[in-house]
Design a protein around this motif. Sequence first.
Motif, PDB file in Angstrom:
ATOM      1  N   UNK A  72       0.858  -1.181   0.000  1.00 15.50           N
ATOM      2  CA  UNK A  72       0.000   0.000   0.000  1.00 15.50           C
ATOM      3  C   UNK A  72       0.894   1.231   0.000  1.00 15.50           C
ATOM      4  N   UNK A  73       0.965   1.931  -1.125  1.00 18.09           N
ATOM      5  CA  UNK A  73       1.906   3.048  -1.219  1.00 18.09           C
ATOM      6  C   UNK A  73       1.187   4.373  -1.466  1.00 18.09           C
ATOM      7  N   UNK A  74       1.861   5.439  -1.080  1.00 14.99           N
ATOM      8  CA  UNK A  74       1.361   6.783  -1.351  1.00 14.99           C
ATOM      9  C   UNK A  74       1.317   7.030  -2.865  1.00 14.99           C
ATOM     10  N   UNK A  75       2.263   6.461  -3.589  1.00 13.15           N
ATOM     11  CA  UNK A  75       2.281   6.616  -5.048  1.00 13.15           C
ATOM     12  C   UNK A  75       1.041   6.027  -5.702  1.00 13.15           C
ATOM     13  N   UNK A  76       0.596   4.901  -5.174  1.00 10.57           N
ATOM     14  CA  UNK A  76      -0.608   4.252  -5.694  1.00 10.57           C
ATOM     15  C   UNK A  76      -1.828   5.171  -5.536  1.00 10.57           C
ATOM     16  N   UNK A  77      -1.943   5.806  -4.377  1.00 13.09           N
ATOM     17  CA  UNK A  77      -3.058   6.713  -4.127  1.00 13.09           C
ATOM     18  C   UNK A  77      -2.928   7.971  -4.987  1.00 13.09           C
ATOM     19  N   UNK A  78      -1.709   8.488  -5.127  1.00 17.61           N
ATOM     20  CA  UNK A  78      -1.493   9.670  -5.970  1.00 17.61           C
ATOM     21  C   UNK A  78      -1.873   9.379  -7.425  1.00 17.61           C
ATOM     22  N   UNK A  79      -1.552   8.197  -7.900  1.00 14.67           N
ATOM     23  CA  UNK A  79      -1.924   7.823  -9.272  1.00 14.67           C
ATOM     24  C   UNK A  79      -3.451   7.859  -9.436  1.00 14.67           C
ATOM     25  N   UNK A  80      -4.173   7.336  -8.446  1.00 12.56           N
ATOM     26  CA  UNK A  80      -5.643   7.388  -8.480  1.00 12.56           C
ATOM     27  C   UNK A  80      -6.140   8.835  -8.470  1.00 12.56           C
ATOM     28  N   UNK A  81      -5.513   9.651  -7.625  1.00 15.73           N
ATOM     29  CA  UNK A  81      -5.887  11.062  -7.522  1.00 15.73           C
ATOM     30  C   UNK A  81      -5.711  11.769  -8.868  1.00 15.73           C
ATOM     31  N   UNK A  82      -4.540  11.648  -9.459  1.00 15.93           N
ATOM     32  CA  UNK A  82      -4.279  12.317 -10.738  1.00 15.93           C
ATOM     33  C   UNK A  82      -5.172  11.766 -11.854  1.00 15.93           C
ATOM     34  N   UNK A  83      -5.444  10.473 -11.827  1.00 12.69           N
ATOM     35  CA  UNK A  83      -6.337   9.865 -12.823  1.00 12.69           C
ATOM     36  C   UNK A  83      -7.737  10.440 -12.697  1.00 12.69           C
ATOM     37  N   UNK A  84      -8.236  10.546 -11.460  1.00 17.76           N
ATOM     38  CA  UNK A  84      -9.584  11.079 -11.241  1.00 17.76           C
ATOM     39  C   UNK A  84      -9.724  12.526 -11.694  1.00 17.76           C
ATOM     40  N   UNK A  85      -8.636  13.291 -11.630  1.00 13.77           N
ATOM     41  CA  UNK A  85      -8.673  14.685 -12.056  1.00 13.77           C
ATOM     42  C   UNK A  85      -8.190  14.869 -13.496  1.00 13.77           C
ATOM     43  N   UNK A  86      -8.058  13.749 -14.191  1.00 12.06           N
ATOM     44  CA  UNK A  86      -7.706  13.738 -15.617  1.00 12.06           C
ATOM     45  C   UNK A  86      -6.440  14.531 -15.902  1.00 12.06           C
ATOM     46  N   UNK A  87      -5.437  14.330 -15.053  1.00 13.10           N
ATOM     47  CA  UNK A  87      -4.137  14.951 -15.251  1.00 13.10           C
ATOM     48  C   UNK A  87      -3.335  14.069 -16.195  1.00 13.10           C
ATOM     49  N   UNK A  88      -2.623  14.701 -17.116  1.00 12.70           N
ATOM     50  CA  UNK A  88      -1.796  13.986 -18.087  1.00 12.70           C
ATOM     51  C   UNK A  88      -0.840  13.043 -17.350  1.00 12.70           C
ATOM     52  N   UNK A  89      -0.986  11.756 -17.595  1.00  7.99           N
ATOM     53  CA  UNK A  89      -0.253  10.770 -16.810  1.00  7.99           C
ATOM     54  C   UNK A  89       1.014  10.252 -17.468  1.00  7.99           C
ATOM     55  N   UNK A  90       1.172  10.445 -18.768  1.00  2.86           N
ATOM     56  CA  UNK A  90       2.308   9.832 -19.444  1.00  2.86           C
ATOM     57  C   UNK A  90       3.650  10.451 -19.073  1.00  2.86           C
ATOM     58  N   UNK A  91       3.662  11.646 -18.481  1.00  2.00           N
ATOM     59  CA  UNK A  91       4.951  12.196 -18.069  1.00  2.00           C
ATOM     60  C   UNK A  91       5.141  12.170 -16.544  1.00  2.00           C
TER      61      UNK A  91
END
Length: 194
Positions: A72-91
């Motif tokens: 269970x990592x903070x990075x995993x939660x941050x990825x969900x957060x950025x995905x939910x806000x439709x932030x460009x994820x490829x960079x």
Amino acid sequence: KKFHVLESLPNNIDGILILSGATNPLLTKEYNQISLNDSVERLTESIQLIKKYSNAKIIFSGGSGLITNQKLTHSEVARLFFTNFEIKLDNITYENKSRNTYENILFSKKIVNPKINEKWVIVTSAHHMQRALNIAEKLGWTLIPYAVDFRISKKFYWKPKVNLLNNITTFQMASHEWLGLIAYYWMGRSSKIF
């Protein structure tokens, strides 16, 4: 108070390092929804920077911090957060092995291998910024501070407050950082105390 005035950021930067500390991976897993804490500005302010510097490399640094459950990592939660806000994820790169501030910066530097002339911005809480910068300096990585998550007003007044719980919380946070500054210097993980 040192970081209450933001440095003016350059027109172009090469990368943004966002330190974890704004999420609760255990509660996120338990309730199957993103659980954030009172340092959420580390994420919300980073959205503005990601949009402003759309060509910059982004690294979010945060593993578990737990001895027993490293999945269970903070990075995993941050990825969900950025995905939910439709932030460009490829960079955005997610560093998920670190357990503390020293490892955040050490592991992130190994991943991005910044060149000496690159301009990198670090996003973390104002009260935590000095320790992060001291560690980066010790590791030979010059970072531009972007402090968030302010806990006190710019105008500080010496007057007694009877809000005992708030006083204890503020003292605990301040003493944690002071001890961290001293301990990291003593262990050779940072360049200086202040």
